[in-house]
Write a protein that holds these residues in place. Structure first.
Motif, PDB file in Angstrom:
ATOM      1  N   TYR A  81      12.255 -17.422 -14.862  1.00 35.82           N
ATOM      2  CA  TYR A  81      13.177 -18.426 -14.357  1.00 35.82           C
ATOM      3  C   TYR A  81      13.909 -17.892 -13.129  1.00 35.82           C
ATOM      4  CZ  TYR A  81      17.062 -15.987 -16.704  1.00 35.82           C
ATOM      5  OH  TYR A  81      17.993 -15.060 -17.109  1.00 35.82           O
ATOM      6  N   ALA A  82      14.445 -18.816 -12.361  1.00 32.86           N
ATOM      7  CA  ALA A  82      15.191 -18.454 -11.161  1.00 32.86           C
ATOM      8  C   ALA A  82      16.631 -18.926 -11.333  1.00 32.86           C
ATOM      9  CB  ALA A  82      14.566 -19.099  -9.930  1.00 32.86           C
ATOM     10  N   SER A  83      17.531 -18.260 -10.614  1.00 28.16           N
ATOM     11  CA  SER A  83      18.931 -18.681 -10.636  1.00 28.16           C
ATOM     12  C   SER A  83      19.423 -18.889  -9.210  1.00 28.16           C
ATOM     13  CB  SER A  83      19.807 -17.648 -11.359  1.00 28.16           C
ATOM     14  OG  SER A  83      19.844 -16.425 -10.665  1.00 28.16           O
ATOM     15  N   CYS A  84      20.136 -19.986  -9.026  1.00 29.57           N
ATOM     16  CA  CYS A  84      20.845 -20.301  -7.786  1.00 29.57           C
ATOM     17  C   CYS A  84      19.950 -20.291  -6.548  1.00 29.57           C
ATOM     18  CB  CYS A  84      22.023 -19.351  -7.600  1.00 29.57           C
ATOM     19  SG  CYS A  84      23.191 -19.492  -8.953  1.00 29.57           S
ATOM     20  N   ASP A  85      18.667 -20.593  -6.730  1.00 28.33           N
ATOM     21  CA  ASP A  85      17.701 -20.576  -5.622  1.00 28.33           C
ATOM     22  C   ASP A  85      17.737 -19.247  -4.869  1.00 28.33           C
ATOM     23  OD1 ASP A  85      16.987 -23.090  -6.339  1.00 28.33           O
ATOM     24  OD2 ASP A  85      17.771 -24.096  -4.584  1.00 28.33           O
ATOM     25  N   THR A  86      18.119 -18.183  -5.578  1.00 28.71           N
ATOM     26  CA  THR A  86      18.313 -16.879  -4.938  1.00 28.71           C
ATOM     27  C   THR A  86      17.540 -15.760  -5.617  1.00 28.71           C
ATOM     28  OG1 THR A  86      20.559 -17.607  -4.388  1.00 28.71           O
ATOM     29  CG2 THR A  86      20.099 -15.267  -4.135  1.00 28.71           C
ATOM     30  N   ARG A  87      17.489 -15.750  -6.963  1.00 22.85           N
ATOM     31  CA  ARG A  87      16.917 -14.620  -7.691  1.00 22.85           C
ATOM     32  C   ARG A  87      15.942 -15.096  -8.771  1.00 22.85           C
ATOM     33  NH1 ARG A  87      21.829 -14.180  -6.742  1.00 22.85           N
ATOM     34  NH2 ARG A  87      22.947 -14.558  -8.638  1.00 22.85           N
ATOM     35  N   MET A  88      14.999 -14.212  -9.107  1.00 23.29           N
ATOM     36  CA  MET A  88      14.061 -14.447 -10.206  1.00 23.29           C
ATOM     37  C   MET A  88      14.447 -13.562 -11.385  1.00 23.29           C
ATOM     38  SD  MET A  88      11.663 -16.638  -9.592  1.00 23.29           S
ATOM     39  CE  MET A  88      10.584 -16.187 -10.914  1.00 23.29           C
ATOM     40  N   HIS A  89      14.180 -14.058 -12.600  1.00 24.93           N
ATOM     41  CA  HIS A  89      14.498 -13.334 -13.831  1.00 24.93           C
ATOM     42  C   HIS A  89      13.379 -13.547 -14.833  1.00 24.93           C
ATOM     43  CE1 HIS A  89      18.659 -13.325 -12.296  1.00 24.93           C
ATOM     44  NE2 HIS A  89      18.430 -14.589 -12.012  1.00 24.93           N
ATOM     45  N   VAL A  90      13.397 -12.737 -15.878  1.00 32.54           N
ATOM     46  CA  VAL A  90      12.492 -12.968 -17.003  1.00 32.54           C
ATOM     47  C   VAL A  90      13.296 -12.780 -18.290  1.00 32.54           C
ATOM     48  CG1 VAL A  90      11.647 -10.565 -17.058  1.00 32.54           C
ATOM     49  CG2 VAL A  90      10.269 -12.393 -18.045  1.00 32.54           C
ATOM     50  N   ALA A  91      13.157 -13.737 -19.190  1.00 32.47           N
ATOM     51  CA  ALA A  91      13.771 -13.656 -20.515  1.00 32.47           C
ATOM     52  C   ALA A  91      12.639 -13.486 -21.514  1.00 32.47           C
ATOM     53  CB  ALA A  91      14.561 -14.926 -20.820  1.00 32.47           C
ATOM     54  N   THR A  92      12.890 -12.768 -22.595  1.00 31.66           N
ATOM     55  CA  THR A  92      11.845 -12.564 -23.593  1.00 31.66           C
ATOM     56  C   THR A  92      12.309 -13.047 -24.963  1.00 31.66           C
ATOM     57  OG1 THR A  92      12.595 -10.317 -24.063  1.00 31.66           O
ATOM     58  CG2 THR A  92      10.883 -10.568 -22.387  1.00 31.66           C
ATOM     59  N   THR A  93      11.358 -13.548 -25.718  1.00 35.04           N
ATOM     60  CA  THR A  93      11.579 -13.961 -27.093  1.00 35.04           C
ATOM     61  C   THR A  93      10.225 -13.923 -27.782  1.00 35.04           C
ATOM     62  OG1 THR A  93      12.613 -15.626 -28.515  1.00 35.04           O
ATOM     63  CG2 THR A  93      11.377 -16.453 -26.617  1.00 35.04           C
ATOM     64  N   THR A  94      10.127 -14.533 -28.938  1.00 38.37           N
ATOM     65  CA  THR A  94       8.849 -14.601 -29.643  1.00 38.37           C
ATOM     66  C   THR A  94       8.584 -16.043 -30.070  1.00 38.37           C
ATOM     67  OG1 THR A  94       9.823 -14.247 -31.831  1.00 38.37           O
ATOM     68  CG2 THR A  94       9.156 -12.264 -30.584  1.00 38.37           C
ATOM     69  N   ILE A  95       7.331 -16.334 -30.393  1.00 32.90           N
ATOM     70  CA  ILE A  95       6.988 -17.656 -30.908  1.00 32.90           C
ATOM     71  C   ILE A  95       7.791 -17.932 -32.171  1.00 32.90           C
ATOM     72  CG2 ILE A  95       5.149 -18.983 -32.027  1.00 32.90           C
ATOM     73  CD1 ILE A  95       3.227 -17.805 -29.932  1.00 32.90           C
ATOM     74  N   GLU A  96       7.878 -16.938 -33.048  1.00 33.78           N
ATOM     75  CA  GLU A  96       8.619 -17.104 -34.304  1.00 33.78           C
ATOM     76  C   GLU A  96      10.083 -17.462 -34.054  1.00 33.78           C
ATOM     77  OE1 GLU A  96       9.864 -14.469 -38.233  1.00 33.78           O
ATOM     78  OE2 GLU A  96       8.298 -13.726 -36.900  1.00 33.78           O
ATOM     79  N   LYS A  97      10.741 -16.759 -33.135  1.00 34.24           N
ATOM     80  CA  LYS A  97      12.150 -17.042 -32.837  1.00 34.24           C
ATOM     81  C   LYS A  97      12.318 -18.399 -32.168  1.00 34.24           C
ATOM     82  CE  LYS A  97      13.711 -12.266 -32.465  1.00 34.24           C
ATOM     83  NZ  LYS A  97      14.158 -11.220 -31.533  1.00 34.24           N
ATOM     84  N   MET A  98      11.390 -18.762 -31.281  1.00 33.99           N
ATOM     85  CA  MET A  98      11.480 -20.066 -30.621  1.00 33.99           C
ATOM     86  C   MET A  98      11.346 -21.199 -31.631  1.00 33.99           C
ATOM     87  SD  MET A  98      12.220 -20.157 -27.417  1.00 33.99           S
ATOM     88  CE  MET A  98      11.721 -21.816 -26.991  1.00 33.99           C
ATOM     89  N   GLU A  99      10.389 -21.074 -32.556  1.00 34.05           N
ATOM     90  CA  GLU A  99      10.222 -22.127 -33.550  1.00 34.05           C
ATOM     91  C   GLU A  99      11.423 -22.175 -34.496  1.00 34.05           C
ATOM     92  OE1 GLU A  99       5.527 -23.112 -33.777  1.00 34.05           O
ATOM     93  OE2 GLU A  99       6.206 -21.465 -35.053  1.00 34.05           O
ATOM     94  N   ASP A 100      12.000 -21.034 -34.807  1.00 33.15           N
ATOM     95  CA  ASP A 100      13.215 -21.019 -35.619  1.00 33.15           C
ATOM     96  C   ASP A 100      14.325 -21.772 -34.889  1.00 33.15           C
ATOM     97  OD1 ASP A 100      14.864 -20.014 -37.918  1.00 33.15           O
ATOM     98  OD2 ASP A 100      15.918 -19.011 -36.273  1.00 33.15           O
ATOM     99  N   TYR A 101      14.498 -21.492 -33.617  1.00 31.73           N
ATOM    100  CA  TYR A 101      15.507 -22.188 -32.802  1.00 31.73           C
ATOM    101  C   TYR A 101      15.227 -23.693 -32.776  1.00 31.73           C
ATOM    102  CZ  TYR A 101      17.627 -24.018 -28.530  1.00 31.73           C
ATOM    103  OH  TYR A 101      18.304 -24.786 -27.626  1.00 31.73           O
ATOM    104  N   LEU A 102      13.979 -24.072 -32.514  1.00 34.20           N
ATOM    105  CA  LEU A 102      13.630 -25.489 -32.377  1.00 34.20           C
ATOM    106  C   LEU A 102      13.877 -26.281 -33.654  1.00 34.20           C
ATOM    107  CD1 LEU A 102      10.290 -25.225 -30.360  1.00 34.20           C
ATOM    108  CD2 LEU A 102      12.516 -25.982 -29.508  1.00 34.20           C
ATOM    109  N   PHE A 103      13.531 -25.690 -34.808  1.00 37.47           N
ATOM    110  CA  PHE A 103      13.599 -26.433 -36.058  1.00 37.47           C
ATOM    111  C   PHE A 103      14.906 -26.251 -36.832  1.00 37.47           C
ATOM    112  CE2 PHE A 103       9.051 -26.437 -35.230  1.00 37.47           C
ATOM    113  CZ  PHE A 103       8.748 -27.761 -35.484  1.00 37.47           C
ATOM    114  N   HIS A 104      15.731 -25.276 -36.430  1.00 40.94           N
ATOM    115  CA  HIS A 104      16.967 -25.035 -37.181  1.00 40.94           C
ATOM    116  C   HIS A 104      18.239 -25.250 -36.381  1.00 40.94           C
ATOM    117  CE1 HIS A 104      13.968 -22.853 -39.660  1.00 40.94           C
ATOM    118  NE2 HIS A 104      14.597 -23.558 -40.572  1.00 40.94           N
TER     119      HIS A 104
END
Length: 134
Positions: A81-104
């Motif tokens: 992802y990018a912020s403020c049309d100025t910098r690039m970043h990377v965030a990390t997670t897992t499929i398991e954590k994403m599905e936990d977030y989505l469903f809970h």
């Protein structure tokens, strides 16, 4: 491009969220049915990722937007992802954590005061769960 999970297709999108401090461009996440990707089956409240700290200042302030995500063999997700049309970043997670977030994570109550109350309840619940595991 969505990410194939065990329970759903995981989608990451970006859009504007209105706040008391003005507009903020953020990332959202939602899940669609594995057999019918046009059917949304998980749409958690609020936002998935917001600009924080140095990510809030740049050419276009208070903005993050996604540039895609990839998954490795172990199910780790790298969200670019990018912020403020100025910098690039990377965030990390897992499929398991994403599905936990989505469903809970509960659905968005669509009112700022109700969102704050909902977030406070989630924080309290998570703090209790953390104390139980210590």
């Amino acid at each position: 491009m969505p990410i194939k999970g065990k329970k759903c297709w995981i989608h990451i999108a970006h859009g504007v969220r209105n706040t008391a401090a003005g507009l903020r461009y953020v990332l959202y996440a939602f899940g669609t049915d594995l057999q019918d990707p046009g059917k949304v089956i998980a749409s958690p409240s609020g936002v998935f990722l917001v600009p924080l700290g140095k990510e809030r200042v740049g050419d276009v302030s208070n903005v993050v937007f996604t540039n895609g995500a990839v998954v490795d063999e172990e199910g780790r997700i790298y969200i670019y992802y990018a912020s403020c049309d100025t910098r690039m970043h990377v965030a990390t997670t897992t499929i398991e954590k994403m599905e936990d977030y989505l469903f809970h994570t509960p659905k968005d109550p669509l009112r700022s005061t109700d969102c704050v109350k909902q977030r406070c309840q989630l924080i309290d619940k998570n703090l209790r769960l953390l104390r139980e595991t210590e």
